[in-house]
Design an enzyme around this catalytic site. Structure first.
Site, PDB file in Angstrom:
ATOM      1  N   ASP A  57       0.842  -1.185   0.000  1.00 56.40           N
ATOM      2  CA  ASP A  57       0.000   0.000   0.000  1.00 56.40           C
ATOM      3  C   ASP A  57       0.879   1.237   0.000  1.00 56.40           C
ATOM      4  OD1 ASP A  57      -2.956   0.995   0.465  1.00 56.40           O
ATOM      5  OD2 ASP A  57      -1.626   2.284   1.628  1.00 56.40           O
TER       6      ASP A  57
HETATM    7  C1  LIG Z   1       2.860   8.696  -4.948  1.00 57.48           C
HETATM    8  C2  LIG Z   1       2.711   7.751  -6.102  1.00 57.48           C
HETATM    9  C3  LIG Z   1       1.723   6.768  -6.120  1.00 57.48           C
HETATM   10  N1  LIG Z   1       1.579   5.927  -7.184  1.00 57.48           N
HETATM   11  C4  LIG Z   1       0.532   4.894  -7.215  1.00 57.48           C
HETATM   12  C5  LIG Z   1       1.028   3.505  -6.789  1.00 57.48           C
HETATM   13  C6  LIG Z   1      -0.248   2.794  -6.401  1.00 57.48           C
HETATM   14  O1  LIG Z   1      -0.773   2.121  -7.545  1.00 57.48           O
HETATM   15  C7  LIG Z   1      -1.201   3.933  -6.013  1.00 57.48           C
HETATM   16  C8  LIG Z   1      -1.516   3.902  -4.544  1.00 57.48           C
HETATM   17  O2  LIG Z   1      -2.642   3.124  -4.322  1.00 57.48           O
HETATM   18  P1  LIG Z   1      -2.650   1.762  -3.504  1.00 57.48           P
HETATM   19  O3  LIG Z   1      -3.924   1.727  -2.726  1.00 57.48           O
HETATM   20  O4  LIG Z   1      -1.376   1.585  -2.754  1.00 57.48           O
HETATM   21  O5  LIG Z   1      -2.670   0.629  -4.619  1.00 57.48           O
HETATM   22  P2  LIG Z   1      -3.705   0.361  -5.813  1.00 57.48           P
HETATM   23  O6  LIG Z   1      -5.114   0.590  -5.350  1.00 57.48           O
HETATM   24  O7  LIG Z   1      -3.257   1.114  -7.032  1.00 57.48           O
HETATM   25  O8  LIG Z   1      -3.489  -1.175  -6.113  1.00 57.48           O
HETATM   26  P3  LIG Z   1      -3.674  -2.463  -5.141  1.00 57.48           P
HETATM   27  O9  LIG Z   1      -4.374  -2.053  -3.868  1.00 57.48           O
HETATM   28  O10 LIG Z   1      -4.477  -3.433  -5.949  1.00 57.48           O
HETATM   29  O11 LIG Z   1      -2.276  -2.925  -4.883  1.00 57.48           O
HETATM   30  O12 LIG Z   1      -0.530   5.157  -6.335  1.00 57.48           O
HETATM   31  C9  LIG Z   1       2.431   6.029  -8.274  1.00 57.48           C
HETATM   32  O13 LIG Z   1       2.306   5.279  -9.248  1.00 57.48           O
HETATM   33  N2  LIG Z   1       3.412   6.980  -8.266  1.00 57.48           N
HETATM   34  C10 LIG Z   1       3.600   7.850  -7.226  1.00 57.48           C
HETATM   35  O14 LIG Z   1       4.536   8.689  -7.285  1.00 57.48           O
END
Ligand SMILES: Cc1cn([C@H]2C[C@H](O)[C@@H](COP(=O)(O)OP(=O)(O)OP(=O)(O)O)O2)c(=O)[nH]c1=O
Length: 192
Positions: free
Chosen positions: A68
């Site tokens: 997460d």
């Molecule tokens: C801050 C930041 C976040 N993110 C993304 C990564 C994660 O996909 C998302 C955070 O949400 P999460 O809730 O961590 O993950 P998700 O819902 O995308 O997927 P899952 O729960 O199925 O694993 O933000 C980036 O791609 N780049 C960045 O710089």
């Protein structure tokens, strides 16, 4: 042993590939991501990773990896913005300031869970209206915690970080390799 990626995030699949690993299967967890009343960002993030890994069903010969990523401005948790308006609000709140990105990783195998979180400090430049509007129009913010992705056009807004770039993107590869090894997964082959 089968590797199950418990994540629908394309970034996590990509970052796993950086370790030379392709999951045998992807099983996206579906959990309630609402923070508890008064919950601080770091314990919230750790709880999310743990709940995700426990929500994914696994067989005895399977190892499940979940993560997460939470963006925190002080005590405030900034989730995935619902729309452009909320995204603009997040970006303006972070503009010209430092915030923290926490990524918690949880690995489950057998009856055990291995967990670690990584905290990275990120500095965002002071953003002009033109920068904010152009980023909103790119649509890149969709589905990203805090409303930005360091690996895309918003990388131009980030002059400095202290911590782990891959953790900000969604999966800290160094810590992930160690957790998988601790859980008995042959990250670098079985040596034979
Ligand atoms: C801050 C930041 C976040 N993110 C993304 C990564 C994660 O996909 C998302 C955070 O949400 P999460 O809730 O961590 O993950 P998700 O819902 O995308 O997927 P899952 O729960 O199925 O694993 O933000 C980036 O791609 N780049 C960045 O710089």
């Amino acid at each position: 042993m089968k590797l199950i990626l418990g994540s629908g995030s394309p970034r996590r699949k990509e970052l796993l590939a950086q370790l030379g690993l392709t999951p045998d299967e992807i099983r996206s967890p579906d959990i309630n991501e609402d923070p508890l009343k008064g919950e601080l960002p770091r314990p919230y993030c750790a709880r999310m990773a743990r709940e995700k890994v426990l929500a994914v069903p696994r067989a005895e010969d399977e190892i499940v990896l979940c993560a997460d990523t939470t963006v925190a401005l002080g005590r405030r948790i900034m989730g995935k913005p619902a729309d452009e308006k909320e995204c603009a609000e997040f970006l303006l709140a972070m503009s010209g300031r430092r915030h923290k990105v926490i990524t918690a990783v949880a690995v489950a195998h057998g009856t055990q869970v291995w967990e670690q979180d990584v905290v990275t400090t990120v500095k965002m430049k002071r953003l002009s209206d033109l920068e904010v509007n152009s980023y909103l129009a790119s649509g890149d913010w969709h589905g990203k915690a805090g409303g930005y992705g360091i690996q895309g056009p918003a990388g131009a807004f980030i002059p400095w970080i202290q911590g782990s770039y891959t953790a900000v993107m969604g999966l800290p590869v160094a810590e992930t390799a160690n957790l998988l090894l601790a859980a008995g997964y042959p990250v670098y082959g079985d040596g034979s």
